[in-house]
Design a protein around this motif. Structure first.
Motif, PDB file in Angstrom:
ATOM      1  N   UNK A  34       0.828  -1.210   0.000  1.00 42.84           N
ATOM      2  CA  UNK A  34       0.000   0.000   0.000  1.00 42.84           C
ATOM      3  C   UNK A  34       0.862   1.259   0.000  1.00 42.84           C
ATOM      4  N   UNK A  35       1.977   1.228   0.719  1.00 44.22           N
ATOM      5  CA  UNK A  35       2.881   2.382   0.729  1.00 44.22           C
ATOM      6  C   UNK A  35       3.487   2.610  -0.660  1.00 44.22           C
ATOM      7  N   UNK A  36       3.964   1.545  -1.298  1.00 46.23           N
ATOM      8  CA  UNK A  36       4.523   1.670  -2.639  1.00 46.23           C
ATOM      9  C   UNK A  36       3.485   2.092  -3.658  1.00 46.23           C
ATOM     10  N   UNK A  37       2.243   1.617  -3.492  1.00 47.62           N
ATOM     11  CA  UNK A  37       1.169   2.034  -4.388  1.00 47.62           C
ATOM     12  C   UNK A  37       0.916   3.526  -4.277  1.00 47.62           C
ATOM     13  N   UNK A  38       0.946   4.054  -3.056  1.00 51.11           N
ATOM     14  CA  UNK A  38       0.770   5.494  -2.876  1.00 51.11           C
ATOM     15  C   UNK A  38       1.859   6.293  -3.551  1.00 51.11           C
ATOM     16  N   UNK A  39       3.112   5.847  -3.420  1.00 48.34           N
ATOM     17  CA  UNK A  39       4.227   6.537  -4.077  1.00 48.34           C
ATOM     18  C   UNK A  39       4.040   6.556  -5.598  1.00 48.34           C
ATOM     19  N   UNK A  40       3.693   5.415  -6.162  1.00 50.30           N
ATOM     20  CA  UNK A  40       3.621   5.298  -7.622  1.00 50.30           C
ATOM     21  C   UNK A  40       2.430   6.052  -8.206  1.00 50.30           C
ATOM     22  N   UNK A  41       1.248   5.872  -7.613  1.00 49.11           N
ATOM     23  CA  UNK A  41       0.052   6.478  -8.190  1.00 49.11           C
ATOM     24  C   UNK A  41       0.078   7.992  -8.041  1.00 49.11           C
ATOM     25  N   UNK A  42       0.591   8.494  -6.910  1.00 51.33           N
ATOM     26  CA  UNK A  42       0.693   9.943  -6.756  1.00 51.33           C
ATOM     27  C   UNK A  42       1.650  10.535  -7.784  1.00 51.33           C
ATOM     28  N   UNK A  43       2.738   9.832  -8.068  1.00 51.19           N
ATOM     29  CA  UNK A  43       3.671  10.313  -9.081  1.00 51.19           C
ATOM     30  C   UNK A  43       3.022  10.348 -10.464  1.00 51.19           C
ATOM     31  N   UNK A  44       2.230   9.332 -10.766  1.00 50.63           N
ATOM     32  CA  UNK A  44       1.582   9.283 -12.087  1.00 50.63           C
ATOM     33  C   UNK A  44       0.541  10.388 -12.230  1.00 50.63           C
ATOM     34  N   UNK A  45      -0.292  10.562 -11.227  1.00 51.87           N
ATOM     35  CA  UNK A  45      -1.343  11.575 -11.326  1.00 51.87           C
ATOM     36  C   UNK A  45      -0.790  13.003 -11.261  1.00 51.87           C
ATOM     37  N   UNK A  46       0.220  13.226 -10.428  1.00 50.88           N
ATOM     38  CA  UNK A  46       0.697  14.583 -10.202  1.00 50.88           C
ATOM     39  C   UNK A  46       1.790  15.007 -11.173  1.00 50.88           C
ATOM     40  N   UNK A  47       2.699  14.120 -11.539  1.00 49.45           N
ATOM     41  CA  UNK A  47       3.892  14.498 -12.275  1.00 49.45           C
ATOM     42  C   UNK A  47       3.908  14.028 -13.718  1.00 49.45           C
ATOM     43  N   UNK A  48       3.179  12.953 -14.042  1.00 54.08           N
ATOM     44  CA  UNK A  48       3.149  12.517 -15.429  1.00 54.08           C
ATOM     45  C   UNK A  48       2.516  13.559 -16.355  1.00 54.08           C
ATOM     46  N   UNK A  49       1.425  14.244 -15.962  1.00 57.71           N
ATOM     47  CA  UNK A  49       0.931  15.322 -16.840  1.00 57.71           C
ATOM     48  C   UNK A  49       1.963  16.412 -17.070  1.00 57.71           C
ATOM     49  N   UNK A  50       2.744  16.737 -16.036  1.00 57.74           N
ATOM     50  CA  UNK A  50       3.801  17.742 -16.180  1.00 57.74           C
ATOM     51  C   UNK A  50       4.866  17.266 -17.165  1.00 57.74           C
ATOM     52  N   UNK A  51       5.251  15.992 -17.063  1.00 60.88           N
ATOM     53  CA  UNK A  51       6.236  15.427 -17.999  1.00 60.88           C
ATOM     54  C   UNK A  51       5.713  15.475 -19.432  1.00 60.88           C
ATOM     55  N   UNK A  52       4.460  15.096 -19.614  1.00 60.78           N
ATOM     56  CA  UNK A  52       3.894  15.067 -20.961  1.00 60.78           C
ATOM     57  C   UNK A  52       3.784  16.465 -21.554  1.00 60.78           C
ATOM     58  N   UNK A  53       3.377  17.439 -20.759  1.00 63.59           N
ATOM     59  CA  UNK A  53       3.236  18.800 -21.277  1.00 63.59           C
ATOM     60  C   UNK A  53       4.598  19.391 -21.638  1.00 63.59           C
TER      61      UNK A  53
END
Length: 460
Positions: free
Chosen positions: A209-228
């Motif tokens: 659950x801890x690792x899931x929080x790290x990964x999903x937060x990175x995808x939702x918060x930072x992946x849009x920034x990377x793509x833009x």
């Protein structure tokens, strides 16, 4: 899975789907709005972390309201609060104000998750738990797909319109919970489950659950920034994020069904290895968007399946009366990981570039795979109970049972008996005292120097 169970799960899953459309939409919208306003990646990361800080606070406190007023009324309270915070965000754009509102919104959102997860865990058993939680995640991520696609539709309608739409969806999600269910799960006396006991009970579930929080937060918060910053337009960013969520949605049920039929620890190991390999593969992709979309589809399927499998693994080891508190504790662990994710990864992205996001995800997947492997070596999955072997009937009282070495070993593993290397199986047949003989009962006793364990086994 029975129709009765699906009918009981319909209301929370439908409510989650409606609210999740706006919630998934909002995460990407906030990142893009702050970036367009000229805010730095650090500011964006902290505003994103405020939501997850609220998740952590709510995971500590929200169970009290749930246990006091029940599932349906608690859901109505939390969903209404989500709607209020989103509508307030549409009134003005100030990072400090958004930080506070996102914190309150996270507190309310985790209350929604706690209501739904405890509802589903209480209504299910071990045989279908993985599939039912997979349906829970499918509802959440299907809503996320729709929400990401709404990004391009509402972008030209005005700055406040997307926030109005999200607020209306949060209010609308109360209707299925208030109208559909005839009964809600019975909340019995909740056993206390302090954090240290939860960690000792299921280290694999906690780390998952801890690792899931790290990964999903990175995808939702930072992946849009990377793509833009890579050159994608706003609508293309929404489409790519929809692909990620679509991968998480479509792979949920197969992975959940797989975890119901096999060792969940092994499933978690393979998920960690797959996420690491996919993240490394994304670093050396050519510039074709369709190849990147394929990798993001698989990455979403792996990272988003991590949480339900970890929760199912933990629920298999928790006492029945501790499911609500266990769900609360795992949500807290997940929220802590989500809170730490953007502040930990954004400095790496600032140091080595935007590709630092994928380096971080690859390292996280590799670490989780190693940890799960170590835990599996420390506590292997219990062997299934060996079946009885019936022989042809020999008497009128029933069938004779053949006690094999596999049967004895299965009984030992099932009872968690330690060190019975010197045990001697003794078999006796007990006849009924009164009435005509209808069955015979076999008693298998394991005689040790200090212990005596007995297990009745009936032959019908």
């Amino acid at each position: 899975m029975s129709r009765q169970l699906l009918a009981m799960a319909l209301a929370p899953l439908l409510g989650l789907f409606i609210l999740g459309i706006g919630n998934g939409f909002l995460a990407t919208l906030i990142t893009l709005r702050l970036d367009a306003a000229g805010e730095s990646a650090v500011v964006i990361g902290w505003v994103s972390s405020a939501y997850f800080i609220g998740l952590a606070i709510g995971a500590v406190l929200n169970d009290r309201l749930l246990l006091r007023i029940g599932h349906i009324r608690a859901y109505a309270c939390f969903a209404s609060l989500v709607a209020i915070t989103v509508l307030l965000q549409g009134l003005w754009l100030e990072p400090w104000a958004w930080f506070v509102l996102r914190l309150i919104g996270g507190w309310a959102t985790v209350g929604v998750y706690l209501v739904i997860e405890s509802w589903l865990l209480t209504a299910s058993d071990t045989k279908v738990r993985g599939r039912l939680l997979a349906l829970y995640m499918i509802s959440l991520y299907a809503a996320g797909v729709v929400g990401q696609l709404m990004l391009g539709v509402t972008d030209a309608a005005g700055e406040a319109v997307p926030f109005m739409v999200i607020g209306m969806l949060a209010s609308l999600s109360v209707l299925p919970m208030a109208v559909i269910p005839r009964v809600s799960p019975l909340i019995e006396h909740a056993e206390p489950l302090p954090p240290h006991r939860l960690i000792m009970l299921t280290p694999t579930g906690v780390m998952g659950c801890f690792g899931s929080g790290l990964a999903i937060a990175a995808i939702y918060s930072l992946l849009p920034l990377y793509l833009q910053r890579t050159g994608f337009s706003v609508d293309k960013v929404g489409q790519m994020m929809a692909v990620v969520v679509l991968g998480g949605m479509l792979l949920q049920y197969p992975i959940g069904r797989w975890s119901d039929r096999h060792d969940r620890q092994l499933v978690l190991i393979l998920i960690g290895l797959a996420c690491a390999a996919i993240s490394l593969g994304a670093l050396w992709l050519p510039g074709q968007p369709w190849m990147l979309a394929g990798m993001l589809f698989l990455l979403g399927g792996g990272t988003f399946a991590l949480y339900p499998v970890a929760v199912s693994h933990a629920a298999d080891r928790a006492p029945a009366g501790a499911l609500v508190r266990m769900s609360q504790g795992l949500l807290l662990i997940n929220a802590v990981g989500s809170t730490l994710s953007p502040p930990l990864i954004t400095p790496l992205m600032g140091h080595i570039g935007d590709v630092g996001l994928f380096w971080a995800l690859a390292g996280l997947g590799g670490f989780l795979a190693v940890f799960f492997t170590w835990r599996r070596s420390q506590r292997p999955a219990p062997l299934p109970m060996a079946p009885f072997t019936p022989n042809p009937p020999m008497t009128v009282v029933g069938a004779e049972l053949n006690v094999t070495e596999e049967l004895v070993q299965g009984a030992i593993e099932h009872e968690h008996v330690e060190d019975l290397s010197h045990a001697v199986p003794e078999v006796s047949v007990a006849e009924p005292l009164h009435g005509p003989p209808r069955r015979e009962e076999m008693i298998i006793e394991y005689v040790d120097e200090d212990k005596l364990h007995s297990r009745p086994v009936e032959a019908r």
